[in-house]
Design an enzyme around this catalytic site. Structure first.
Site, mmCIF file in Angstrom:
data_model
loop_
_atom_site.group_PDB
_atom_site.id
_atom_site.type_symbol
_atom_site.label_atom_id
_atom_site.label_comp_id
_atom_site.label_asym_id
_atom_site.label_seq_id
_atom_site.Cartn_x
_atom_site.Cartn_y
_atom_site.Cartn_z
ATOM 1 C CG ASP A 154 -2.090 0.857 1.444
ATOM 2 O OD1 ASP A 154 -2.358 1.367 -0.388
ATOM 3 O OD2 ASP A 154 -3.048 1.122 2.746
ATOM 4 C CG LEU B 8 10.162 -16.334 -3.480
ATOM 5 C CD1 LEU B 8 9.446 -17.298 -1.895
ATOM 6 C CD2 LEU B 8 10.476 -15.803 -3.507
ATOM 7 C CG HIS C 132 0.246 2.732 -9.446
ATOM 8 N ND1 HIS C 132 -0.031 2.306 -8.473
ATOM 9 C CD2 HIS C 132 -0.569 2.917 -10.122
ATOM 10 C CE1 HIS C 132 -0.830 2.490 -8.406
ATOM 11 N NE2 HIS C 132 -1.274 3.197 -8.772
#
Length: 245
Positions: free
Chosen positions: A20, A131, A37
């Site tokens: 956020d 991962l 962004h």
């Protein structure tokens, strides 16, 4: 805080992140929200590398919620373009770092071209065994839980399931995260103290770390500190401290 402060024997298996603050980061600098962004993509790379270096098994990032479709069309279009371009650009590095890419969410709502390009990136990394980086795209937990209930009901109607079989484990097998461990640690950047319709079933016993840092400013050191904080908490899962000991 650095990687040497982390106990490699007590790592969270799965870290979920609510990324956020991109828009607010940009606005405070007098920039369009899209710049925030774009800068946030660099943080995704930074934190993915940090998680992989630590040896964490699963990293799930809240990338685009179903509610985000209600944002101005220009911002949504820019976000979709940015997400696809960034993932395509990063795919060779994901492969080099043995990172497998996955997606959860109502992918049918994505533009066809974006969906196909992202699915190709997933296929290109499918042989990786390190991962697992999962993007929650067009995702909301209420959508996921409603979908799981509907799928189970369809199986019951078709005679494949008996309602008496329903338990926590069975229900979890119908969720988008089936096959993944529940998050041990949930990190939220940007300072807000809410979970925003994210992995509501899965984070029932997750440890939560909230930081005021906006996502573009979130550093490797911040991530290591969150893991360190997790390792210094007592996880009781409804038991008492004496029972845990």
């Amino acid at each position: 805080m650095n990687i040497n402060d982390i106990d490699p024997e007590r790592l969270p298996r799965h870290v979920a992140v609510i990324m956020d603050g991109n828009g607010r980061w940009a606005q405070r600098r007098g920039l369009p929200r899209s710049h925030g962004h774009a800068e946030g993509v660099n943080t995704v790379r930074r934190i993915t590398e940090a998680a992989s270096e630590l040896g964490i098994g699963y990293l799930t990032l809240y990338t685009f919620s179903t509610e985000n479709w209600n944002r101005p069309k220009e911002e949504v279009d820019a976000l979709m373009h940015l997400i696809v371009m960034a993932i395509e650009r990063e795919t060779p590095d994901l492969i080099r770092n043995n990172v497998r890419l996955g997606m959860i969410g109502d992918i049918s709502r994505l533009p066809d071209e974006a969906r196909k390009r992202l699915e190709k990136c997933m296929a290109d990394t499918s042989a990786c065994t390190g991962l697992t980086l999962t993007l929650a795209l067009s995702y909301s937990s209420r959508w996921e839980i409603t979908r799981a209930a509907r799928l189970f009901a369809e199986d019951v109607a078709a005679g494949r399931r008996n309602p008496a079989e329903m338990d926590d484990e069975t229900f979890a097998s119908y969720l988008a995260t089936a096959g993944m461990p529940d998050p041990d640690l949930l990190i939220r950047t940007g300072g807000d103290h809410r979970v925003s319709n994210y992995l509501l079933w899965q984070i029932a016993y997750a440890e939560i770390v909230v930081t005021d840092n906006f996502w573009p400013d979130y550093s490797r050191e911040d991530f290591f500190k969150a893991v360190y904080d997790y390792q210094n908490r007592e996880r009781r899962f409804g038991l008492t401290s004496d029972q845990i000991k």
